[in-house]
Write a protein that holds these residues in place. Structure first.
Motif, PDB file in Angstrom:
ATOM      1  N   ARG A 292       0.734  -1.268  -0.122  1.00  0.00           N
ATOM      2  CA  ARG A 292       0.164  -0.059  -0.013  1.00  0.00           C
ATOM      3  C   ARG A 292       0.930   1.221   0.064  1.00  0.00           C
ATOM      4  O   ARG A 292       1.731   1.367   0.779  1.00  0.00           O
TER       5      ARG A 292
ATOM      6  N   SER B  15       0.722   5.886  -0.356  1.00  0.00           N
ATOM      7  CA  SER B  15      -0.101   7.021  -0.582  1.00  0.00           C
ATOM      8  C   SER B  15      -0.236   7.354  -2.116  1.00  0.00           C
ATOM      9  O   SER B  15       0.781   7.826  -2.582  1.00  0.00           O
TER      10      SER B  15
ATOM     11  N   ARG C 157      -0.910  10.187  -4.716  1.00  0.00           N
ATOM     12  CA  ARG C 157      -1.325  11.543  -5.077  1.00  0.00           C
ATOM     13  C   ARG C 157      -1.755  12.031  -6.460  1.00  0.00           C
ATOM     14  O   ARG C 157      -1.700  13.212  -6.667  1.00  0.00           O
TER      15      ARG C 157
ATOM     16  N   CYS D   5      -5.080   8.039  -0.021  1.00  0.00           N
ATOM     17  CA  CYS D   5      -4.189   8.813   0.753  1.00  0.00           C
ATOM     18  C   CYS D   5      -4.773   9.416   1.868  1.00  0.00           C
ATOM     19  O   CYS D   5      -5.964   9.824   2.107  1.00  0.00           O
ATOM     20  N   TYR D   6      -4.115   9.654   3.035  1.00  0.00           N
ATOM     21  CA  TYR D   6      -4.520  10.375   4.267  1.00  0.00           C
ATOM     22  C   TYR D   6      -4.440  11.839   3.927  1.00  0.00           C
ATOM     23  O   TYR D   6      -3.436  12.114   3.739  1.00  0.00           O
ATOM     24  N   ILE D   7      -5.374  12.465   4.538  1.00  0.00           N
ATOM     25  CA  ILE D   7      -5.593  13.800   4.339  1.00  0.00           C
ATOM     26  C   ILE D   7      -5.996  14.397   5.599  1.00  0.00           C
ATOM     27  O   ILE D   7      -6.952  14.258   6.203  1.00  0.00           O
ATOM     28  N   ASN D   8      -4.805  15.462   5.875  1.00  0.00           N
ATOM     29  CA  ASN D   8      -4.984  16.057   7.308  1.00  0.00           C
ATOM     30  C   ASN D   8      -5.880  17.424   7.389  1.00  0.00           C
ATOM     31  O   ASN D   8      -5.937  17.992   8.454  1.00  0.00           O
ATOM     32  N   GLN D   9      -5.873  18.062   6.115  1.00  0.00           N
ATOM     33  CA  GLN D   9      -6.312  19.350   6.282  1.00  0.00           C
ATOM     34  C   GLN D   9      -7.480  19.863   6.936  1.00  0.00           C
ATOM     35  O   GLN D   9      -7.704  20.667   7.626  1.00  0.00           O
TER      36      GLN D   9
ATOM     37  N   ARG E 279      12.464   2.242   4.564  1.00  0.00           N
ATOM     38  CA  ARG E 279      11.969   1.871   6.028  1.00  0.00           C
ATOM     39  C   ARG E 279      12.990   2.569   7.090  1.00  0.00           C
ATOM     40  O   ARG E 279      14.424   2.282   6.487  1.00  0.00           O
TER      41      ARG E 279
HETATM   42  C1  FMN Z   1      -1.345  11.281  10.509  1.00  0.00           C
HETATM   43  C2  FMN Z   1      -0.985  11.407   9.086  1.00  0.00           C
HETATM   44  C3  FMN Z   1      -1.120  12.513   8.250  1.00  0.00           C
HETATM   45  C4  FMN Z   1      -0.889  12.521   6.785  1.00  0.00           C
HETATM   46  N1  FMN Z   1      -1.328  13.748   5.984  1.00  0.00           N
HETATM   47  C5  FMN Z   1      -0.963  13.693   4.679  1.00  0.00           C
HETATM   48  C6  FMN Z   1      -1.642  14.810   3.918  1.00  0.00           C
HETATM   49  O1  FMN Z   1      -2.405  15.654   4.684  1.00  0.00           O
HETATM   50  N2  FMN Z   1      -1.519  14.736   2.668  1.00  0.00           N
HETATM   51  C7  FMN Z   1      -0.791  13.585   2.233  1.00  0.00           C
HETATM   52  O2  FMN Z   1      -0.435  13.930   0.810  1.00  0.00           O
HETATM   53  N3  FMN Z   1       0.026  12.862   2.871  1.00  0.00           N
HETATM   54  C8  FMN Z   1      -0.404  12.756   4.207  1.00  0.00           C
HETATM   55  N4  FMN Z   1      -0.037  11.539   4.905  1.00  0.00           N
HETATM   56  C9  FMN Z   1       0.779  10.446   4.143  1.00  0.00           C
HETATM   57  C10 FMN Z   1       1.931  10.444   4.509  1.00  0.00           C
HETATM   58  O3  FMN Z   1       2.702  11.413   3.918  1.00  0.00           O
HETATM   59  C11 FMN Z   1       2.658   9.095   3.792  1.00  0.00           C
HETATM   60  O4  FMN Z   1       2.270   7.925   4.744  1.00  0.00           O
HETATM   61  C12 FMN Z   1       4.213   8.893   3.896  1.00  0.00           C
HETATM   62  O5  FMN Z   1       4.880   9.730   3.427  1.00  0.00           O
HETATM   63  C13 FMN Z   1       4.593   7.421   3.704  1.00  0.00           C
HETATM   64  O6  FMN Z   1       4.387   7.130   2.367  1.00  0.00           O
HETATM   65  P1  FMN Z   1       3.229   5.804   2.181  1.00  0.00           P
HETATM   66  O7  FMN Z   1       1.984   5.905   2.761  1.00  0.00           O
HETATM   67  O8  FMN Z   1       3.287   5.789   0.673  1.00  0.00           O
HETATM   68  O9  FMN Z   1       4.143   4.482   2.877  1.00  0.00           O
HETATM   69  C14 FMN Z   1      -0.334  11.655   6.507  1.00  0.00           C
HETATM   70  C15 FMN Z   1      -0.114  10.424   7.014  1.00  0.00           C
HETATM   71  C16 FMN Z   1      -0.428  10.085   8.417  1.00  0.00           C
HETATM   72  C17 FMN Z   1      -0.138   8.913   9.108  1.00  0.00           C
END
Ligand code: FMN
Length: 194
Positions: free
Chosen positions: A13, A15, A17, A138-142, A185
């Motif tokens: 998995r 993220s 974009r 993708c995790y989005i925090n905004q 890692r």
């Molecule tokens: C708490 C948290 C907040 C994150 N916020 C964002 C975000 O707002 N935008 C984004 O593009 N990625 C966000 N990410 C994704 C991380 O950048 C990403 O998990 C990290 O770079 C590792 O990449 P991978 O998920 O492909 O392994 C967030 C991840 C976490 C755990």
């Protein structure tokens, strides 16, 4: 290295974009949302709410409100991504969930100390479920940062998210346009004491 479907999915998995425009299948959305609800929660609270948005006008409005919100937003700490997001939001082409066709907002009841932990675990279920269905996420925090912005908040309320809820996080979901590479890692993050 032990391999099985779950471990392979956890390792593979990433993220996403860059998403394709096409919408995900309704049954995929249902499966992803159901997976979210199977996450563990403190004292089995299950007090989360997952609001999935697929309406283009609604998604565009949320992006606009977030852009506007960042203009007045004053980061409350020196976490660099917050400052970077504020700066990026001033750009004309800013899109905080990367034009994903589906955005799932995870909120939780107020004054609940496990709100973020529960939603974060649910989000990982969402990401792994999406991955298993050939989708990116993708995790989005905004929306967490701007959850108390009055205009963002009142629009989320219009969408049915209770006013008092903590906006914990969001997940962007869609077909992958461009694969992301796996970050290395870091060493030294595991200890085993026997
Ligand atoms: C708490 C948290 C907040 C994150 N916020 C964002 C975000 O707002 N935008 C984004 O593009 N990625 C966000 N990410 C994704 C991380 O950048 C990403 O998990 C990290 O770079 C590792 O990449 P991978 O998920 O492909 O392994 C967030 C991840 C976490 C755990």
């Amino acid at each position: 290295m032990i391999r099985n479907e779950v471990l392979d999915a956890i390792r593979a998995r990433r993220s996403t974009r860059q998403f394709q425009k096409r919408q995900i299948e309704p049954e995929h959305l249902n499966a992803i949302l159901e997976a979210a609800t199977w996450a563990p929660s403190g004292s089995n609270s299950q007090s989360w709410l997952f609001t999935a948005i697929q309406n283009e006008d609604v998604l565009a409005k949320i992006n606009e409100l977030v852009r506007e919100g960042f203009r007045h937003y004053i980061p409350d700490d020196d976490y660099l991504p917050k400052h970077a997001a504020k700066a990026r939001a001033q750009k004309e082409n800013y899109h905080f969930f990367y034009h994903a066709p589906t955005l799932i907002i995870a909120s939780n009841r107020p004054n609940y100390q496990n709100a973020m932990a529960d939603c974060a675990l649910a989000l990982e279920n969402i990401f792994l479920a999406a991955h298993s269905l050939g989708l990116g996420s993708c995790y989005i925090n905004q929306l967490h940062w701007l959850g108390n912005d009055p205009k963002v908040r009142s629009y989320l309320f219009e969408l049915g998210i209770p006013k008092e809820h903590t906006i914990c996080s969001a997940a962007a979901i869609g077909y992958i346009e461009k694969e992301s590479s796996a970050p290395q890692r870091k060493e030294g993050t595991i200890r085993i004491i026997k």
